[in-house]
Write an enzyme that holds these catalytic residues in place. Structure first.
Site, short mmCIF file in Angstrom:
data_model
loop_
_atom_site.label_atom_id
_atom_site.label_comp_id
_atom_site.label_asym_id
_atom_site.label_seq_id
_atom_site.Cartn_x
_atom_site.Cartn_y
_atom_site.Cartn_z
N SER A 49 13.24 -4.46 -1.21
CA SER A 49 12.53 -3.97 -2.37
C SER A 49 13.51 -3.60 -3.48
O SER A 49 14.35 -4.42 -3.84
CB SER A 49 11.66 -2.77 -1.95
OG SER A 49 10.77 -2.38 -2.96
N HIS A 104 4.30 -6.11 1.42
CA HIS A 104 5.66 -5.76 0.97
C HIS A 104 6.49 -5.10 2.06
O HIS A 104 7.67 -4.88 1.89
CB HIS A 104 5.54 -4.83 -0.25
CG HIS A 104 6.84 -4.52 -0.91
ND1 HIS A 104 7.67 -5.49 -1.43
CD2 HIS A 104 7.47 -3.33 -1.15
CE1 HIS A 104 8.75 -4.92 -1.96
NE2 HIS A 104 8.65 -3.62 -1.80
N ASP A 127 3.42 -11.19 -1.61
CA ASP A 127 3.96 -9.93 -2.10
C ASP A 127 4.13 -10.00 -3.63
O ASP A 127 4.66 -10.98 -4.15
CB ASP A 127 5.30 -9.67 -1.42
CG ASP A 127 5.93 -8.35 -1.81
OD1 ASP A 127 5.27 -7.53 -2.48
OD2 ASP A 127 7.11 -8.14 -1.43
#
Length: 482
Positions: free
Chosen positions: A288, A407, A351
């Protein structure tokens, strides 16, 4: 094979993994490895699986003692696995050794989440729950084969409020700092298997909250504006990432130096003072927002020549990111290519984070449109090689999982383990425990009977003191920096 999760505590005493995470290590060396001085990942028992000889199309393979063979092959191929040839021919179908290494470094990134204190009712919120000397042991990763040499911190006085975590209590460990990762080094035993001394930099990202994406200014600024050297003034990166990487707070014990200064100082010490005569690799990983920091720090290392020794030989630098966003513009990508930084991005096509920022102007837009928007402050381009996975290919996952599920890093590692190639049947090649997926989300189908968000801190850190009262347990303060 062990058969159940029945007595595995749902309190978080030791985070989980599977025997595949016992790290079949890679290695090769142009210099013969000589150690300078003469650790079980989050384990839970794996589910019972069907033999491959049983033609029942089981989505889990059995593992028949391949570890030694993998170690030998990896020993001869570590440069290839770290992108020497841009992973040509290794992604479709996926090379089993590359898959194992991607999962291994993904677990190193996951450790940042498992060790981080997210609880706003803890006076240690925003810190690491363990000291660096006990980090891997406390996470059940004592056989990881790495020792942490430094923790990384960032000042929270920047415009990314949904990334930083702060306590609600008046008395806290630090008012301005957040723990954002660590630097670790393979120990002697592991380095013998690897054929080189591996320095791993792991950056913390975000677990389930995606609000930080909205925090992005979606505004590019020259990377050289923050004293990161770059001969091309048109090389730009996202402003918030740059602030997170370069800002510091002289009044804060942990952020007197920026994250950038912390990592470059430690790498210089390890390369030139601690292991000056050994074969070394630098592997940077993050999920991320941590993936953005991994890419930014990788660029910084090769641009400044931090990886170049006194004899002018360069230490290989590789970046493995998971579900990372776009970081810079097209000129940034070209600069990375010119510098030879090896970048492999693992993404879930469902995502939204890898699609941000730059929803309109990005590398997938028509070349004419990109040419027109090249000078705009919101024109972005992904760098490196992409390995695209799809959670709808997994028979274990609910196809209607929400955005945070798509995610999730544990889910991405699950997809990696089951990926054989485009159009191929999903098979968990290493039998990685699918229960890990629900550690911090609700993504598994109900038929597997794994409760969602099952990872919990025991009694939220409350213990009984000598008087028999329940109080929040005190922790050992973090080690000071070198």
């Amino acid at each position: 094979m062990a058969t159940s999760l029945s007595n595995t505590a749902l309190t978080f005493t030791k985070p989980l993994t599977h025997p595949q995470n016992h790290f079949p290590f890679p290695a090769i060396s142009t210099r013969r490895f000589q150690p300078s001085n003469p650790q079980n990942l989050n384990r839970i028992t794996p589910p019972r699986v069907l033999s491959e000889t049983n033609k029942s199309l089981s989505p889990i393979k059995t593992k028949l003692g391949e570890t030694k063979q993998n170690e030998t092959q990896l020993h001869d191929r570590w440069r290839e696995i770290l992108g020497e040839d841009e992973w040509a021919g290794l992604l479709d179908p996926i090379d089993p050794l590359l898959r194992n290494e991607l999962i291994r470094y993904g677990v190193m990134a996951q450790a940042c989440y498992d060790a981080f204190d997210f609880d706003p009712y803890s006076k240690y919120c925003g810190s690491c729950r363990f000291t660096r000397r006990t980090f891997f042991d406390r996470l059940g990763m004592s056989d990881s084969g790495y020792d942490i040499t430094r923790y990384l911190y960032a000042t929270s006085n920047i415009n990314l409020p949904n990334f930083f975590n702060k306590s609600r209590w008046p008395k806290v460990w630090s008012k301005n700092a957040n723990w954002i990762g660590y630097i670790s080094v393979s120990n002697d035993e592991t380095s013998r298997k690897l054929g080189r001394r591996d320095i791993c930099v792991a950056w913390r990202g975000t677990v389930t909250r995606l609000e930080w994406v909205a925090d992005l200014m979606d505004f590019l600024r020259p990377i050289s504006s923050d004293k990161i050297p770059c001969p091309d003034p048109t090389v730009r990166v996202e402003s918030g990432f740059l602030d997170l990487y370069t800002d510091k707070d002289p009044s804060c014990k942990y952020c007197k130096s920026s994250a950038r200064e912390q990592i470059l100082t430690e790498l210089n010490r390890l390369i030139n003072e601690v292991y000056p005569n050994e074969e070394i690799s630098i592997t940077i990983t993050g999920h991320s927002l941590g993936g953005a920091l991994a890419l930014l720090s990788g660029y910084d290392i090769v641009e400044t020549g931090t990886n170049v020794r006194a004899d002018t030989t360069a230490v290989p630098v590789c970046v493995f990111t998971f579900a990372g966003p776009r970081v810079g513009n097209g000129r940034f990508k070209k600069r990375l290519d010119l510098l030879g930084l090896k970048v492999l991005r693992v993404v879930n096509v469902r995502d939204i984070v890898p699609k941000a920022p730059g929803f309109l102007f990005n590398e997938k837009a028509h070349p004419v449109l990109m040419k027109v928007g090249e000078s705009l402050p919101w024109s972005y381009s992904h760098a490196g090689v992409e390995l695209a996975l799809d959670h709808k290919n997994s028979p274990f996952l609910r196809p209607d999982g929400d955005l945070s599920c798509a995610h999730n890093l544990e889910a991405l590692l699950h997809l990696l383990d089951g990926y054989e190639g485009r159009g191929e049947r999903f098979v968990l090649a290493n039998g990685r425990d699918y229960a890990l997926v629900n550690k911090a989300c609700d993504f598994l189908k109900d038929e597997y009977e794994i409760p969602p968000n099952w990872r919990q801190d025991h009694n939220k850190g409350m213990v009984r003191n000598k008087e028999g009262r329940w109080v929040q347990e005190d922790r050992t303060l973090h080690d000071d920096h070198h």
